[in-house]
Scaffold this motif. Structure first.
Motif, PDB file in Angstrom:
ATOM      1  N   SER A  65       0.729  -1.293  -0.008  1.00  0.00           N
ATOM      2  CA  SER A  65       0.180   0.024   0.064  1.00  0.00           C
ATOM      3  C   SER A  65       0.830   1.345   0.107  1.00  0.00           C
ATOM      4  N   GLU A  66       1.980   1.126   0.494  1.00  0.00           N
ATOM      5  CA  GLU A  66       2.912   2.260   0.732  1.00  0.00           C
ATOM      6  C   GLU A  66       3.591   2.831  -0.634  1.00  0.00           C
ATOM      7  N   ARG A 118       0.521   4.111  -2.979  1.00  0.00           N
ATOM      8  CA  ARG A 118       0.325   5.263  -2.441  1.00  0.00           C
ATOM      9  C   ARG A 118       1.588   6.471  -3.104  1.00  0.00           C
ATOM     10  N   PHE A 119       2.814   5.861  -3.158  1.00  0.00           N
ATOM     11  CA  PHE A 119       3.788   6.564  -3.458  1.00  0.00           C
ATOM     12  C   PHE A 119       3.844   6.751  -4.844  1.00  0.00           C
ATOM     13  N   LEU A 169       0.619  10.244  -3.482  1.00  0.00           N
ATOM     14  CA  LEU A 169      -0.216  10.493  -2.617  1.00  0.00           C
ATOM     15  C   LEU A 169       0.609  10.325  -1.231  1.00  0.00           C
ATOM     16  N   GLU A 170       1.681   9.662  -1.146  1.00  0.00           N
ATOM     17  CA  GLU A 170       2.685   9.532   0.101  1.00  0.00           C
ATOM     18  C   GLU A 170       4.022   9.703  -0.395  1.00  0.00           C
ATOM     19  N   ASP A 171       4.868  10.371   0.655  1.00  0.00           N
ATOM     20  CA  ASP A 171       6.413  10.536   0.333  1.00  0.00           C
ATOM     21  C   ASP A 171       7.026   9.472   1.085  1.00  0.00           C
ATOM     22  N   LEU A 172       8.175   9.067   0.556  1.00  0.00           N
ATOM     23  CA  LEU A 172       8.982   7.685   1.244  1.00  0.00           C
ATOM     24  C   LEU A 172      10.206   8.592   1.652  1.00  0.00           C
ATOM     25  N   THR A 173      10.694   7.870   2.932  1.00  0.00           N
ATOM     26  CA  THR A 173      11.977   8.416   3.311  1.00  0.00           C
ATOM     27  C   THR A 173      13.087   8.250   2.410  1.00  0.00           C
ATOM     28  N   GLN A 191      13.949   4.601   2.166  1.00  0.00           N
ATOM     29  CA  GLN A 191      13.070   3.800   1.636  1.00  0.00           C
ATOM     30  C   GLN A 191      13.163   4.070   0.014  1.00  0.00           C
TER      31      GLN A 191
END
Length: 105
Positions: A36-37, A40-41, A45-49, A52
């Motif tokens: 899901s991460e 979403r990336f 919709l989502e940032d990763l470190t 990551q």
């Protein structure tokens, strides 16, 4: 000697994954991310470190994607590491030798 910074964003990750014909589940597992991460990336919709992103980049490379950095001539992109002839040779090598079994050696 200059180092080239590789930037990987969601659409590029999705393009690399599609180009290598590998599922989100496989890439996420190899990169030690939740599926899901990753999804979403890829959708923005989502940032990763940074860690990551590095793991994702390494996973995509293992599946055969080569990230092309941005330069003065053109923007960043993705291509396959191997040309068609090499891919055919690798596929042929993988099928040689029959089924895997214990060696007596």
């Amino acid at each position: 000697m200059s180092t080239v910074e590789i930037i990987i964003d969601g659409p590029l990750a999705r393009a690399a994954r599609a180009l290598c014909r590998v599922s989100a589940k496989e890439v996420a597992s190899k990169a030690r991310l939740d599926k899901s991460e990753l999804k979403r990336f890829e959708k923005g919709l989502e940032d990763l470190t940074e860690q990551q992103e590095n793991r994702l980049h390494e996973a995509l490379q293992e599946f055969g994607a080569q990230i092309i950095p941005d330069d003065k001539v053109a923007g960043y992109g993705v291509r396959l590491k191997f040309n068609r002839a090499k891919v055919r040779a690798i596929e042929r090598w993988e099928g040689e030798g029959g089924t895997a079994a214990d060696d007596d050696v």
